[in-house]
Design an enzyme around this catalytic site. Structure first.
Site, PDB file in Angstrom:
ATOM      1  N   ARG A  27      31.118  71.303  29.414  1.00 26.03           N
ATOM      2  CA  ARG A  27      29.735  71.652  29.743  1.00 26.03           C
ATOM      3  C   ARG A  27      29.678  72.993  30.473  1.00 26.03           C
ATOM      4  O   ARG A  27      28.794  73.813  30.200  1.00 26.03           O
ATOM      5  CB  ARG A  27      29.069  70.555  30.579  1.00 26.03           C
ATOM      6  CG  ARG A  27      28.803  69.292  29.771  1.00 26.03           C
ATOM      7  CD  ARG A  27      28.216  68.187  30.634  1.00 26.03           C
ATOM      8  NE  ARG A  27      29.148  67.879  31.713  1.00 26.03           N
ATOM      9  CZ  ARG A  27      28.795  67.507  32.948  1.00 26.03           C
ATOM     10  NH1 ARG A  27      27.527  67.380  33.270  1.00 26.03           N
ATOM     11  NH2 ARG A  27      29.707  67.248  33.848  1.00 26.03           N
ATOM     12  N   ASN A  45      26.358  65.106  29.438  1.00 24.11           N
ATOM     13  CA  ASN A  45      27.244  64.049  28.960  1.00 24.11           C
ATOM     14  C   ASN A  45      26.405  62.862  28.509  1.00 24.11           C
ATOM     15  O   ASN A  45      25.432  62.493  29.165  1.00 24.11           O
ATOM     16  CB  ASN A  45      28.194  63.573  30.074  1.00 24.11           C
ATOM     17  CG  ASN A  45      29.318  64.545  30.334  1.00 24.11           C
ATOM     18  OD1 ASN A  45      29.673  65.350  29.487  1.00 24.11           O
ATOM     19  ND2 ASN A  45      29.890  64.459  31.517  1.00 24.11           N
TER      20      ASN A  45
END
Length: 98
Positions: A27, A45
């Site tokens: 990320r 997520n």
């Protein structure tokens, strides 16, 4: 960063990335690439182990982010990327990790 929803060629890219992409800096890496491309949005997520990427900005920049996600040069391991293109929602600033 300003809201980009008013731009002529602004799009929204939603990409679901499957593989070993949680707990490996994926990320953060995605956020860095998106900011380099001038995009706004988020990388989150999901409970099933995927990462969902939402990005808004010029179509060419979103395509660049999609290419980066599929490049094989990401942290972890990307097995597949499913994409969806839509109209931008606007109201976004920056690019956040969730």
């Amino acid at each position: 960063m300003a809201d980009v929803a008013g731009a002529e060629n602004t799009v929204r890219l939603t990409a679901w990335v499957r593989g070993h992409v949680q707990g490996v800096g994926f990320r953060w890496w995605t956020r860095a690439r998106a900011l380099e491309l001038g995009l706004v949005g988020s990388a989150s997520n999901l409970r099933d182990g995927r990462v969902e990427v939402n990005a808004e900005g010029p179509k060419e920049a979103c395509e660049g982010l999609l290419d980066a996600l599929r490049s094989g040069r990401t942290p972890g391991r990307v097995d597949s990327v499913v994409e969806r293109w839509s109209e931008p929602r606007g109201g976004l600033t920056g690019f956040v990790e969730r």
